[in-house]
Motif scaffolding. Structure first.
Motif, PDB file in Angstrom:
ATOM      1  N   ALA A 106     -68.141  99.680 131.407  1.00  0.00           N
ATOM      2  CA  ALA A 106     -68.618 101.092 130.841  1.00  0.00           C
ATOM      3  C   ALA A 106     -67.649 102.396 131.043  1.00  0.00           C
ATOM      4  CB  ALA A 106     -70.316 101.074 130.148  1.00  0.00           C
ATOM      5  N   TYR A 107     -67.562 102.851 130.378  1.00  0.00           N
ATOM      6  CA  TYR A 107     -66.630 103.919 130.278  1.00  0.00           C
ATOM      7  C   TYR A 107     -67.286 105.467 129.651  1.00  0.00           C
ATOM      8  CZ  TYR A 107     -63.825 103.615 126.693  1.00  0.00           C
ATOM      9  OH  TYR A 107     -63.192 102.770 125.150  1.00  0.00           O
ATOM     10  N   ARG A 108     -67.998 105.121 129.227  1.00  0.00           N
ATOM     11  CA  ARG A 108     -68.701 106.056 128.168  1.00  0.00           C
ATOM     12  C   ARG A 108     -68.620 107.463 128.537  1.00  0.00           C
ATOM     13  NH1 ARG A 108     -73.075 107.429 125.179  1.00  0.00           N
ATOM     14  NH2 ARG A 108     -73.283 107.600 122.256  1.00  0.00           N
ATOM     15  N   THR A 109     -69.354 107.703 129.662  1.00  0.00           N
ATOM     16  CA  THR A 109     -69.962 108.791 130.007  1.00  0.00           C
ATOM     17  C   THR A 109     -68.696 109.848 130.481  1.00  0.00           C
ATOM     18  OG1 THR A 109     -71.674 108.372 130.771  1.00  0.00           O
ATOM     19  CG2 THR A 109     -70.734 110.749 131.888  1.00  0.00           C
ATOM     20  N   ILE A 110     -67.511 109.106 131.453  1.00  0.00           N
ATOM     21  CA  ILE A 110     -66.477 110.243 131.514  1.00  0.00           C
ATOM     22  C   ILE A 110     -65.397 110.076 129.889  1.00  0.00           C
ATOM     23  CG2 ILE A 110     -64.969 107.654 132.477  1.00  0.00           C
ATOM     24  CD1 ILE A 110     -63.225 109.782 134.453  1.00  0.00           C
ATOM     25  N   GLY A 111     -65.635 109.078 128.931  1.00  0.00           N
ATOM     26  CA  GLY A 111     -65.380 109.491 128.110  1.00  0.00           C
ATOM     27  C   GLY A 111     -64.944 110.531 126.597  1.00  0.00           C
ATOM     28  N   LEU A 112     -66.211 110.391 127.175  1.00  0.00           N
ATOM     29  CA  LEU A 112     -66.690 112.397 126.370  1.00  0.00           C
ATOM     30  C   LEU A 112     -66.525 112.896 126.873  1.00  0.00           C
ATOM     31  CD1 LEU A 112     -70.813 110.571 125.506  1.00  0.00           C
ATOM     32  CD2 LEU A 112     -69.023 110.891 123.958  1.00  0.00           C
ATOM     33  N   PHE A 113     -66.400 112.956 128.651  1.00  0.00           N
ATOM     34  CA  PHE A 113     -66.232 114.278 128.756  1.00  0.00           C
ATOM     35  C   PHE A 113     -64.234 115.161 128.881  1.00  0.00           C
ATOM     36  CE2 PHE A 113     -64.070 116.864 132.139  1.00  0.00           C
ATOM     37  CZ  PHE A 113     -65.168 117.578 133.167  1.00  0.00           C
ATOM     38  N   TRP A 114     -63.475 113.491 128.562  1.00  0.00           N
ATOM     39  CA  TRP A 114     -62.266 113.198 128.258  1.00  0.00           C
ATOM     40  C   TRP A 114     -62.413 113.981 126.189  1.00  0.00           C
ATOM     41  CZ3 TRP A 114     -60.519 109.912 124.546  1.00  0.00           C
ATOM     42  CH2 TRP A 114     -59.353 110.417 124.283  1.00  0.00           C
ATOM     43  N   ALA A 115     -63.123 113.737 126.102  1.00  0.00           N
ATOM     44  CA  ALA A 115     -62.846 113.939 124.287  1.00  0.00           C
ATOM     45  C   ALA A 115     -62.777 115.171 123.997  1.00  0.00           C
ATOM     46  CB  ALA A 115     -63.852 113.565 123.916  1.00  0.00           C
ATOM     47  N   GLY A 116     -63.879 115.662 124.828  1.00  0.00           N
ATOM     48  CA  GLY A 116     -64.423 116.607 125.029  1.00  0.00           C
ATOM     49  C   GLY A 116     -63.247 118.098 125.595  1.00  0.00           C
ATOM     50  N   SER A 117     -62.489 118.058 126.641  1.00  0.00           N
ATOM     51  CA  SER A 117     -61.487 118.480 127.438  1.00  0.00           C
ATOM     52  C   SER A 117     -60.170 118.749 126.194  1.00  0.00           C
ATOM     53  CB  SER A 117     -61.466 117.889 128.162  1.00  0.00           C
ATOM     54  OG  SER A 117     -60.308 118.885 129.222  1.00  0.00           O
ATOM     55  N   TRP A 268     -73.841 115.264 124.201  1.00  0.00           N
ATOM     56  CA  TRP A 268     -73.709 116.380 123.973  1.00  0.00           C
ATOM     57  C   TRP A 268     -73.190 117.233 125.157  1.00  0.00           C
ATOM     58  CZ3 TRP A 268     -70.724 117.698 119.351  1.00  0.00           C
ATOM     59  CH2 TRP A 268     -70.674 116.784 118.726  1.00  0.00           C
ATOM     60  N   THR A 269     -74.317 117.698 126.171  1.00  0.00           N
ATOM     61  CA  THR A 269     -73.305 118.395 127.481  1.00  0.00           C
ATOM     62  C   THR A 269     -72.649 116.899 127.908  1.00  0.00           C
ATOM     63  OG1 THR A 269     -75.409 116.984 128.822  1.00  0.00           O
ATOM     64  CG2 THR A 269     -76.205 118.659 127.892  1.00  0.00           C
ATOM     65  N   MET A 270     -72.428 116.521 128.128  1.00  0.00           N
ATOM     66  CA  MET A 270     -71.118 115.937 128.869  1.00  0.00           C
ATOM     67  C   MET A 270     -69.303 116.619 128.069  1.00  0.00           C
ATOM     68  SD  MET A 270     -70.377 114.381 131.109  1.00  0.00           S
ATOM     69  CE  MET A 270     -71.558 113.801 131.803  1.00  0.00           C
ATOM     70  N   PHE A 271     -69.525 116.578 126.814  1.00  0.00           N
ATOM     71  CA  PHE A 271     -68.989 116.658 125.871  1.00  0.00           C
ATOM     72  C   PHE A 271     -68.500 117.791 126.168  1.00  0.00           C
ATOM     73  CE2 PHE A 271     -67.391 118.211 121.522  1.00  0.00           C
ATOM     74  CZ  PHE A 271     -66.207 116.671 121.602  1.00  0.00           C
ATOM     75  N   PHE A 272     -69.608 118.986 125.863  1.00  0.00           N
ATOM     76  CA  PHE A 272     -69.528 120.248 126.098  1.00  0.00           C
ATOM     77  C   PHE A 272     -68.746 120.300 127.365  1.00  0.00           C
ATOM     78  CE2 PHE A 272     -71.063 124.509 126.317  1.00  0.00           C
ATOM     79  CZ  PHE A 272     -69.800 124.835 125.585  1.00  0.00           C
ATOM     80  N   ALA A 273     -69.339 120.096 127.904  1.00  0.00           N
ATOM     81  CA  ALA A 273     -68.964 119.805 129.681  1.00  0.00           C
ATOM     82  C   ALA A 273     -67.519 119.671 129.761  1.00  0.00           C
ATOM     83  CB  ALA A 273     -69.931 119.607 130.755  1.00  0.00           C
ATOM     84  N   GLY A 274     -66.309 118.786 128.915  1.00  0.00           N
ATOM     85  CA  GLY A 274     -65.466 118.970 129.163  1.00  0.00           C
ATOM     86  C   GLY A 274     -64.449 119.517 128.370  1.00  0.00           C
ATOM     87  N   ALA A 275     -64.995 120.098 127.392  1.00  0.00           N
ATOM     88  CA  ALA A 275     -64.486 121.119 126.713  1.00  0.00           C
ATOM     89  C   ALA A 275     -64.826 122.530 127.349  1.00  0.00           C
ATOM     90  CB  ALA A 275     -64.915 121.080 125.477  1.00  0.00           C
ATOM     91  N   MET A 276     -65.982 123.049 127.853  1.00  0.00           N
ATOM     92  CA  MET A 276     -66.085 123.790 128.988  1.00  0.00           C
ATOM     93  C   MET A 276     -65.261 123.752 129.564  1.00  0.00           C
ATOM     94  SD  MET A 276     -67.357 126.866 128.704  1.00  0.00           S
ATOM     95  CE  MET A 276     -68.351 127.745 127.184  1.00  0.00           C
ATOM     96  N   THR A 277     -65.208 123.005 130.680  1.00  0.00           N
ATOM     97  CA  THR A 277     -64.415 123.242 131.830  1.00  0.00           C
ATOM     98  C   THR A 277     -63.015 123.029 132.176  1.00  0.00           C
ATOM     99  OG1 THR A 277     -66.119 121.237 132.870  1.00  0.00           O
ATOM    100  CG2 THR A 277     -63.872 121.559 133.716  1.00  0.00           C
ATOM    101  N   GLN A 278     -62.095 122.766 130.530  1.00  0.00           N
ATOM    102  CA  GLN A 278     -60.848 122.850 130.078  1.00  0.00           C
ATOM    103  C   GLN A 278     -60.370 124.534 129.930  1.00  0.00           C
ATOM    104  OE1 GLN A 278     -59.201 123.329 128.030  1.00  0.00           O
ATOM    105  NE2 GLN A 278     -56.618 123.133 128.783  1.00  0.00           N
TER     106      GLN A 278
END
Length: 356
Positions: A106-117, A268-278
């Motif tokens: 599985a890679y769902r967590t890092i995938g959501l971070f990437w998608a947000g970023s 949603w926290t993981m997705f938004f963390a990726g977006a905010m970090t980028q």
């Protein structure tokens, strides 16, 4: 080369790379279609990193033709920092996700971070090109950027609709965690305060981007972050993105830390963390980069205040995501224990009495 030829070459290169990956995996095709997206984009990461290194003078003579006739806005401070993020951070994510797909993990967590970023990256980049000083210099190669916006959106939808890596239902530990008031959860209390501060910061900078006549906005723009009015428009577009899309999510995270059983928090926290970090990487780096002209850089006497505020702003969604991921009991649904019917005690007794 003519601008349309640059576009044709870009499309041809992307097709050739896709066909290469498709052919070498024919004997053992991946079960996940996103494998090809990650493989294709890992190739473009190298191009982005090369572009950033050339603009910063570390290498030369590799992409000069593309910089002049393809996408001249890649030479802006924001775009250079964006390319560094894509060439390093996204590249590492692609390698990890490709490896996990290959190993059937599985890679769902890092995938959501990437998608947000990448979604945040490309939405700000495309809107900034159109709204800023380069809006009159759009060339055919510009339209390739929409591929890099649509793919993470598709990836996010795909990942959000997949079953989660972890169970959504908890037992005694979840019941104990959810019985505690916020005052007895000091870490969550600190995170709520940080989220409220982040919401206030988002509102302030959003109003600045909207040219609010409020005195606080004009003082902040003049004394703290004049970069928000850089004519390239990336900072202004980013603040508007965070104001209209990030602010509701920050408010939702406050609710999720107060209300037990919000199972959506992990995604949603993981997705938004990726977006905010980028976003904050490109914003902080762009404001400090030598290609940003002096009037739009952070004033020297306020440098550490502004830098600290921006770093804390970037860290807040990451800390919330780590909190949810590392100790998820508060955010799970509670399974009924043996003997429970889901009715209050009095109703349960009445039901038993009537049955008798």
């Amino acid at each position: 080369l003519k601008p349309f030829v640059i576009l044709e070459i870009g499309v041809a290169v992307l097709l050739i790379v896709f066909l290469f990956y498709f052919l070498i995996t024919r004997s053992n095709p991946p079960k996940d279609a996103l494998f090809f997206v990650f493989a294709e984009f890992s190739f473009t990461c190298v191009i982005d990193l090369t572009s950033a290194l050339e603009y910063d003078g570390i290498i030369s003579g590799v992409m000069e033709f593309y910089q002049k006739t393809g996408e001249p806005y890649l030479g802006t401070a924001y775009a250079i920092m964006m390319c560094y993020w894509d060439g390093i951070a996204h590249f590492i994510m692609y390698l990890v996700m490709i490896s996990r797909i290959t190993d059937r993990k599985a890679y769902r967590t890092i995938g959501l971070f990437w998608a947000g970023s990448l979604s945040a990256n490309m939405s700000v980049f495309i809107a900034g090109i159109v709204a800023g000083k380069y809006g009159s210099e759009i060339r055919p190669a510009f339209w390739l950027n929409f591929l890099f916006l649509l793919m993470p959106v598709w990836g996010a939808v795909t990942l959000f609709t997949r079953p989660k890596d972890r169970p959504l239902i908890g037992g005694y530990n979840a019941q104990h965690a959810q019985s505690m008031k916020l005052i007895w959860r000091p870490l969550d209390l600190i995170l709520v305060l940080l989220l409220l501060a982040a919401m206030a910061f988002t509102i302030l900078r959003g109003l600045v981007a909207l040219d609010s006549p409020l005195e606080a906005c004009s003082v902040y723009l003049r004394r703290y972050e004049p970069y928000l009015k850089d004519p390239v428009a990336y900072p202004r577009v980013m603040m508007l993105h965070l104001f209209f899309y990030g602010l509701p999510l920050l408010g939702a995270f406050v609710y999720g830390l107060l209300k037990p059983g919000c199972t959506w928090m992990s995604d949603w926290t993981m997705f938004f963390a990726g977006a905010m970090t980028q976003c904050q990487w490109a914003h902080i780096g762009g404001s400090l980069h030598p290609r940003t002209t002096a009037p739009f850089r952070i004033p020297n006497d306020m440098f550490w205040y502004v830098l600290t505020a921006n770093l804390l702003y970037a860290a807040t969604p990451i800390l919330v995501a780590l909190r949810v991921y590392s100790n998820p009991y508060f955010f799970l649904k509670i399974a009924p224990f043996p003997g429970q019917t889901g009715l209050p005690n009095s109703e349960e007794k009445d039901t038993k009495y009537k049955d008798k």
